[in-house]
Design an enzyme around this catalytic site. Structure first.
Site, PDB file in Angstrom:
ATOM      1  N   ARG A 191       0.840  -1.200   0.000  1.00 55.34           N
ATOM      2  CA  ARG A 191       0.000   0.000   0.000  1.00 55.34           C
ATOM      3  C   ARG A 191       0.875   1.249   0.000  1.00 55.34           C
ATOM      4  NH1 ARG A 191      -4.845   0.845   4.407  1.00 55.34           N
ATOM      5  NH2 ARG A 191      -5.661   2.858   3.631  1.00 55.34           N
ATOM      6  N   HIS A 227       6.277   6.709  -7.353  1.00 50.78           N
ATOM      7  CA  HIS A 227       5.084   6.788  -6.499  1.00 50.78           C
ATOM      8  C   HIS A 227       5.463   7.295  -5.116  1.00 50.78           C
ATOM      9  CE1 HIS A 227       1.101   6.067  -5.085  1.00 50.78           C
ATOM     10  NE2 HIS A 227       0.768   5.240  -6.060  1.00 50.78           N
ATOM     11  N   HIS A 264      -1.176   7.523 -12.322  1.00 50.21           N
ATOM     12  CA  HIS A 264      -2.286   8.480 -12.249  1.00 50.21           C
ATOM     13  C   HIS A 264      -2.371   9.318 -13.520  1.00 50.21           C
ATOM     14  CE1 HIS A 264      -0.321   8.043  -8.157  1.00 50.21           C
ATOM     15  NE2 HIS A 264      -1.373   7.250  -8.104  1.00 50.21           N
ATOM     16  N   GLU A 287      -5.445   0.960 -10.038  1.00 47.06           N
ATOM     17  CA  GLU A 287      -5.160   1.229  -8.627  1.00 47.06           C
ATOM     18  C   GLU A 287      -6.357   0.845  -7.749  1.00 47.06           C
ATOM     19  OE1 GLU A 287      -2.675   4.535  -6.003  1.00 47.06           O
ATOM     20  OE2 GLU A 287      -3.899   5.219  -7.679  1.00 47.06           O
TER      21      GLU A 287
END
Length: 342
Positions: free
Chosen positions: A71, A178, A223, A284
């Site tokens: 995560r 990320h 994203h 995601e």
């Protein structure tokens, strides 16, 4: 195949978070902290956490395989020191490995690195190698801002990062750029910090010449690339003013974007502006945006639906987005699938 290149273990059993809380509570006196062996999560608990969540939605939405990493918000590299991050990363990576071993047709791992502010990135190499060589992971998540929203690290183009890049090139693995939790009140983690980082990472690469030093290095910016596709003209113009080559030549052999963009117009824009060869399918799921869009009646993160509905993509281009590009950007994944006859 439908390959989702961006999945996180957001549904891990509650015992994982409880162990982390104890680790954080003992930061001032690590001798009082929990041991890794104190965390006990059974195979049945792991199986239930996946079968009733990620795997159920994969089957419902029609995706086949997810590249699965710890995560992102749990990475929290700003907490504690390198030893804190090292222990935590090893635990989280092992859980993802166990999931991939249980469901080898549906999940393959990508590693969290034990980054820590001010610490040489070379310190991450042992965990990276363990995950790739022992666990069969096919990529890593690289946090360009271990400080959690204060940006104390050098740009990604700086030699500070080169030991890590050298190992990535040796192992032929890409990095998803990320960030993790923001501890800066100015930046909401998922609504601002993530998207800021995507845009910032791209601009850092634009202003530098990293890929002259590492021509086979590959970054996946998630994203949908943050602001990049929407402001493609701005970035083209800035490259021109900086006397850089055209972006296709300067960056697009090495930088790729995923489809974690949660509405149809956004996916339409992404796949019109960015060459299709640079776009990889991702959702995601179950992650940042879990609700149902009242305008469509479908989950925001059901991104396969958007790719299918994009009017300007041919069947061949959809194949690239869904599968072909992932196999090219993640060659260890491609080799793994071929070994399984897929």
């Amino acid at each position: 195949m439908i390959i989702d290149v961006h999945g996180h273990y957001t549904t891990a059993p509650a015992a994982l978070g409880a162990w982390r809380d104890l680790q954080i509570a003992a930061l001032e006196d690590p001798s009082r902290g929990p041991r890794p062996s104190d965390l006990r999560i059974s195979d049945d608990e792991l199986r239930e956490s996946i079968e009733t969540n990620q795997l159920a939605k994969m089957r419902e939405r029609g995706s086949d395989l997810t590249i699965f990493s710890p995560r992102a918000s749990f990475m929290a590299h700003h907490i504690g020191d390198f030893q804190t991050s090292s222990t935590w990363a090893a635990i989280c990576n092992e859980l993802c490995h166990r999931v991939a071993e249980m469901f080898p047709d549906h999940f393959v791992g990508a590693a969290m690195l034990p980054q820590s502010p001010g610490v040489d990135p070379a310190s991450c190499i042992p965990e990276l190698e363990r995950c790739v060589r022992e666990y069969g992971f096919v990529g890593i998540n690289l946090n360009p801002d271990p400080s959690g929203g204060h940006w104390t690290s050098p740009p990604l183009t700086d030699c500070h990062w080169y030991p890590l890049y050298e190992k990535m090139v040796e192992l032929d693995i890409p990095a998803m750029i990320h960030v993790s939790t923001s501890c800066n009140a100015c930046f909401h983690t998922t609504g601002a910090h993530y998207l800021n980082a995507d845009t910032t990472a791209f601009m850092q690469c634009l202003t530098g010449d990293l890929f002259k030093d590492f021509p086979t290095l590959r970054f996946l910016i998630p994203h949908g690339g943050g602001a990049v596709p929407y402001h493609w003209g701005r970035f083209r113009g800035l490259a021109q003013e900086l006397k850089k080559p055209l972006l296709d030549e300067h960056l697009l052999d090495n930088i790729f974007f995923d489809t974690c963009v949660y509405h149809q117009p956004g996916i339409d824009l992404l796949t019109k502006v960015i060459p299709v060869k640079n776009v990889l399918f991702a959702s995601e799921m179950i992650g940042a945006v879990r609700g149902i869009d009242p305008l469509t009646g479908h989950h925001y993160d059901d991104t396969k639906r958007y790719i299918a509905a994009t009017p300007h993509l041919s069947d061949q281009e959809r194949h690239l987005v869904y599968e072909g590009n992932a196999r090219r950007v993640f060659p260890r994944l491609d080799a793994r699938l071929k070994a399984r006859g897929r």
